[in-house]
Scaffold this motif. Structure first.
Motif, mmCIF file in Angstrom:
data_model
loop_
_atom_site.group_PDB
_atom_site.id
_atom_site.type_symbol
_atom_site.label_atom_id
_atom_site.label_comp_id
_atom_site.label_asym_id
_atom_site.label_seq_id
_atom_site.Cartn_x
_atom_site.Cartn_y
_atom_site.Cartn_z
ATOM 1 N N TRP A 53 0.829 -1.208 0.000
ATOM 2 C CA TRP A 53 0.000 0.000 0.000
ATOM 3 C C TRP A 53 0.864 1.258 0.000
ATOM 4 O O TRP A 53 0.393 2.323 -0.394
ATOM 5 N N TYR A 68 2.494 1.019 -4.248
ATOM 6 C CA TYR A 68 1.784 0.667 -5.476
ATOM 7 C C TYR A 68 1.621 1.847 -6.431
ATOM 8 O O TYR A 68 1.699 1.681 -7.647
ATOM 9 N N LYS A 85 -2.425 -2.745 -5.935
ATOM 10 C CA LYS A 85 -2.159 -2.840 -4.493
ATOM 11 C C LYS A 85 -2.778 -4.117 -3.931
ATOM 12 O O LYS A 85 -3.748 -4.644 -4.470
#
Length: 149
Positions: free
Chosen positions: A90, A93, A100
């Motif tokens: 997270w 990404y 993600k």
């Protein structure tokens, strides 16, 4: 069962196993499931090649794990390090342009949200596999789920 009988059965089992291995090797029947080095983009019948980086293949059913649209040769996933998270975390990404990790990967078996990826979801290639040009091994009459058409 006495000791002599046990020894006889063990010896017979070992001889039978060895004979099977020798016969299979002589017949050329023993080979890797992949049948070759995945780096060589072979198009031999029955062999497959990992697809080059590209868009993901559509899923066929609702809970199907997405296929990996790139090579993962040499990726390391151990209890201390997960190469996939270099791009799919997270925090990274957006920077890498990767998908993600799903929120579902941050829940334990009881549905409690965790601050990090659940140990049950940490080893990505348990569920996610690279896309390939593999042909079906047997005839397949599978049809997509109605909800995804």
């Amino acid at each position: 069962m006495n000791n002599k009988t046990r020894q006889f059965f063990v010896a017979a089992l070992m001889a039978a196993s060895l004979g099977t291995v020798i016969a299979a090797q002589a017949a050329g029947a023993v080979e890797s499931l992949r049948g070759r080095d995945v780096e060589t983009q072979s198009r031999e019948p029955g062999k497959y090649a990992t697809e080059k980086d590209g868009p993901p293949i559509e899923r066929n059913y609702v809970q199907q794990p997405p296929l990996i649209p790139h090579k993962i040769d040499g990726y390391s996933i151990t209890t201390n390090f997960n190469k996939c998270m270099d791009c799919h975390s997270w925090t990274r990404y957006r920077e890498t342009g990767a998908t993600k990790v799903s929120l579902t990967h941050f829940k334990d078996r009881d549905g409690k949200e965790l601050s990090n990826i659940s140990p049950r979801r940490y080893f990505c290639n348990q569920c996610h596999v690279p896309q390939t040009d593999a042909k079906p091994l047997v005839e397949n009459t599978f049809k997509k789920a109605e909800g995804l058409r």
